[in-house]
Write a protein that holds these residues in place. Structure first.
Motif, mmCIF file in Angstrom:
data_model
loop_
_atom_site.group_PDB
_atom_site.id
_atom_site.type_symbol
_atom_site.label_atom_id
_atom_site.label_comp_id
_atom_site.label_asym_id
_atom_site.label_seq_id
_atom_site.Cartn_x
_atom_site.Cartn_y
_atom_site.Cartn_z
ATOM 1 N N VAL A 413 0.866 -1.214 -0.046
ATOM 2 C CA VAL A 413 -0.017 -0.162 -0.140
ATOM 3 C C VAL A 413 0.906 1.210 -0.067
ATOM 4 O O VAL A 413 0.612 2.179 -0.738
ATOM 5 C CB VAL A 413 -0.921 0.017 1.202
ATOM 6 N N SER A 414 1.891 1.176 0.822
ATOM 7 C CA SER A 414 2.529 2.337 1.053
ATOM 8 C C SER A 414 3.554 2.750 -0.089
ATOM 9 O O SER A 414 3.805 3.974 -0.381
ATOM 10 C CB SER A 414 3.546 2.255 2.066
ATOM 11 N N SER A 415 3.835 1.936 -1.002
ATOM 12 C CA SER A 415 4.697 1.947 -2.126
ATOM 13 C C SER A 415 4.072 2.180 -3.490
ATOM 14 O O SER A 415 4.362 2.791 -4.201
ATOM 15 C CB SER A 415 5.531 0.746 -2.329
ATOM 16 N N SER A 416 2.553 1.886 -3.411
ATOM 17 C CA SER A 416 1.930 2.030 -4.672
ATOM 18 C C SER A 416 0.853 3.247 -4.688
ATOM 19 O O SER A 416 0.643 3.760 -5.621
ATOM 20 C CB SER A 416 0.974 0.737 -5.052
ATOM 21 N N LEU A 417 0.424 3.503 -3.481
ATOM 22 C CA LEU A 417 -0.581 4.626 -3.206
ATOM 23 C C LEU A 417 -0.067 5.671 -3.432
ATOM 24 O O LEU A 417 0.680 6.380 -2.941
ATOM 25 C CB LEU A 417 -1.442 4.490 -1.916
ATOM 26 N N LEU A 418 -0.640 6.660 -4.557
ATOM 27 C CA LEU A 418 -0.248 8.188 -4.760
ATOM 28 C C LEU A 418 -1.129 9.058 -4.030
ATOM 29 O O LEU A 418 -0.658 9.956 -3.387
ATOM 30 C CB LEU A 418 -0.248 8.384 -6.216
ATOM 31 N N ALA A 419 -2.338 8.820 -3.960
ATOM 32 C CA ALA A 419 -3.224 9.853 -3.348
ATOM 33 C C ALA A 419 -4.719 9.361 -3.122
ATOM 34 O O ALA A 419 -5.022 8.207 -3.933
ATOM 35 C CB ALA A 419 -3.352 11.009 -4.121
ATOM 36 N N VAL A 420 -5.446 9.576 -2.343
ATOM 37 C CA VAL A 420 -6.868 9.469 -2.153
ATOM 38 C C VAL A 420 -7.715 10.662 -2.036
ATOM 39 O O VAL A 420 -7.319 11.515 -1.362
ATOM 40 C CB VAL A 420 -7.241 8.548 -0.844
ATOM 41 N N MET A 421 -8.557 10.552 -3.068
ATOM 42 C CA MET A 421 -9.548 12.027 -2.921
ATOM 43 C C MET A 421 -10.889 11.477 -2.384
ATOM 44 O O MET A 421 -11.601 10.409 -3.041
ATOM 45 C CB MET A 421 -9.683 12.466 -4.326
ATOM 46 N N GLY A 422 -11.308 12.121 -1.301
ATOM 47 C CA GLY A 422 -12.520 11.673 -0.598
ATOM 48 C C GLY A 422 -13.754 12.923 -1.278
ATOM 49 O O GLY A 422 -13.096 13.936 -1.344
ATOM 50 N N GLN A 423 -14.805 12.569 -1.378
ATOM 51 C CA GLN A 423 -15.798 13.593 -1.933
ATOM 52 C C GLN A 423 -17.127 13.277 -1.568
ATOM 53 O O GLN A 423 -17.568 12.283 -1.369
ATOM 54 C CB GLN A 423 -15.760 13.741 -3.278
ATOM 55 N N ARG A 424 -18.033 14.506 -1.802
ATOM 56 C CA ARG A 424 -19.315 14.177 -1.637
ATOM 57 C C ARG A 424 -20.046 15.302 -2.495
ATOM 58 O O ARG A 424 -19.423 16.045 -3.212
ATOM 59 C CB ARG A 424 -19.757 14.656 -0.043
#
Length: 545
Positions: A413-424
């Protein structure tokens, strides 16, 4: 046989004939008035409902002609084909009075037809009541045969068609047909809120629901199990895909139809409501050659729209972009799109495996639903692919712990994940009736801000005056509120230690991360939405904090 070139020329010739300039010239030659914008049609009320339906349906579309007004002495007829004398004569006979002809464009005729059809909703109750005694003697499950039925030739068919037309014209995303003990209710979801539209006597319930099931290819004899189907329609020249779901309830089958305009254009990243700070970060992230970017939020929060906007931004001939979706909501030119089909075991995971053998540069997975799909997506991002996908979590930091809970190793997870966008999604205040006011200290604090940090307290709230623009709903359209968690070295360290989402959020806020509520607060201060909308959309954030 006509060649392709001849067919193209014919199409171009027809387009020229139907252009405003050509029709204006023709009207001058015929000494007729040319109307560029038709008024709302108000045909004489003494026309029989059956004829009224036909003229506003297949007949009007075929002859591009429609009555738009008149009185007991004459009827005013608009036509995009004034040389079709036969059609004009038919209207004269139908009304039994002379016709005054005006010329307009085919697009205006189509708009007028759709306006007339949505107006028919108000006529349905009386029409159904008139036929109630006769129709209650029939079993509609056996009676309806769409292969033999003429367009609009039965009250039930007209009623279902009118519901769909009205839903489309009022920007409804969903139509609910709900059976209760003594009545059948129809509700529309507009901008995320359900509104009562109509109700019918219980005697018509089986007929209406059977008609919807026939249109969507469902088994009308099966009433004990949930079913899913689709309806493909062309409304006002636009392709509309309707996903139909039925479930058995205490008082009969409940139907929900989700409308999707397949011809609608994909919004750009600037149009989905992402503020400039997050927009600049996201635009850099989607240019990366590999890694995984996730968009999180509940169902109906606009996640897919954001992913489509990202793909549109990076879609160039140099990139091979492939997607696996459920369903394909927008058609993107130059992008290879696949739709999952669980009936033949074509799932997100199997589709993703197949995509990786197609030499992709960018991969979009509609949703990560299980550990297998998550593992394949992360492995793909580690082997030189940019992967975009969605995940159901309450906020952006929660996506990290969700992946870990699925069994994905922290180092992956730490090496592959660039960003997470939460939205509503929040509703936009109607610009025609919104009212300005000063925010109170309590409202400012509830939005996550501090009164001393605000130079200007001016905001807007729903108006109180009658408003035709929004039909007194006080809102018009929706926009997104977002939070963008960029995975840097500090966040990676927390992931490797399997820290919970609260710890990750606190660390991210120290580094400049702004929550959904803070983003919503800025949109309140910009006059886009109201305090109530932001509080309602972000209540989970406070509960989980």
């Amino acid at each position: 046989m006509a060649t392709d070139t001849e067919e193209v020329k014919d199409g171009e010739s027809e387009e020229r004939r139907n252009s405003p300039a050509s029709l204006r010239t023709l009207s001058q030659l015929l000494n007729l008035e040319f109307v560029e914008r038709l008024p709302e049609p108000t045909p004489p009320l003494d026309l029989r409902i059956g004829d009224f339906d036909r003229i506003a349906g297949s007949w009007g579309r075929q002859f591009s002609t429609i009555p738009i007004g008149g009185d007991h002495h004459e009827v005013v007829v608009a036509s995009a084909d004034p040389l079709n004398i036969g059609a004009i004569e038919q209207l004269k006979m139908c009304y039994g009075r002379p016709a005054k002809l005006v010329v307009t464009t085919p697009d205006e005729i189509t708009k007028a037809i759709n306006t007339m059809r949505t107006r028919l909703m108000s006529s349905r109750s009386s029409a159904l009541e008139k036929d109630k005694e006769e129709e209650s003697e029939f079993d509609y499950q056996l009676k309806i045969d769409v292969t033999d039925a003429e367009d609009d030739d039965a009250p039930i068919m007209r009623y279902v068609n009118a519901i769909i037309f009205k839903a489309n014209s009022e920007r409804a995303s969903d139509v609910h047909i709900e059976p209760f003990e003594t009545q059948l209710k129809v509700r529309f979801r507009i901008d995320g809120v359900l509104y009562d539209v109509d109700s019918q006597d219980k005697v018509h319930q089986a007929a209406i629901i059977s008609r919807v099931k026939v249109m969507s290819g469902l088994n009308i004899a099966e009433k004990r199990l949930p079913q899913d189907g689709r309806i493909g329609l062309k409304i006002a020249g636009k392709d509309v895909d309707i996903r139909v779901s039925t479930v058995p309830t205490q008082f009969g089958e409940r139907v929900v139809m989700r409308l999707l305009d397949k011809s609608a254009s994909v919004l750009g990243l600037e149009q989905v409501g992402i503020r400039k700070k997050n927009l600049l970060l996201l635009e850099k992230l989607i240019q990366k050659p590999n890694g995984i970017i996730l968009v999180t939020g509940p169902t109906g929060s606009g996640k897919s729209t954001t992913l489509y906007s990202c793909l549109t931004k990076i879609n160039t001939p140099e990139l091979n972009i492939l997607t696996v979706e459920d369903p394909i909501e927008y058609q993107l030119e130059g992008v290879g799109q696949m739709q999952v089909n669980p009936k033949i075991n074509f799932t997100f995971s199997s589709g993703l495996r197949a995509i990786l053998r197609q030499d992709p540069d960018v991969v979009m997975v509609g949703e990560i639903r299980d550990a297998e799909t998550a593992e394949i997506a992360i492995q793909a991002s580690l082997t030189g692919h940019l992967v975009l996908s969605t995940l159901h979590t309450n906020d952006a930091p929660g996506a990290v712990t969700r992946l870990l809970d699925m069994g994905i190793e922290p180092f992956l997870v730490s090496s592959s994940l660039l960003a997470v966008m939460g939205q509503r999604l929040v509703r936009r205040l109607c610009p025609a009736c919104k009212e300005a006011y000063e925010l109170s200290d309590a409202e400012i604090l509830e939005l996550g801000l501090h009164p001393r940090d605000l130079v200007e307290r001016r905001a807007y709230k729903p108006g109180q005056a009658e408003c035709e623009a929004c039909q007194n709903t006080r809102y018009m359209g929706r926009t997104g509120i977002h939070e963008l968690l960029v995975v840097d070295d500090s966040i990676r360290s927390l992931i490797l230690q399997r820290m919970d989402s609260t710890t990750i959020r606190i660390k991210a806020q120290e580094l400049g991360f702004e929550t959904l509520r803070i983003d919503g607060a800025h949109k309140v201060l910009e006059g886009i939405t109201s305090v109530e909308e932001v509080i309602l959309a972000t209540h989970e954030e406070v509960t989980n904090a």
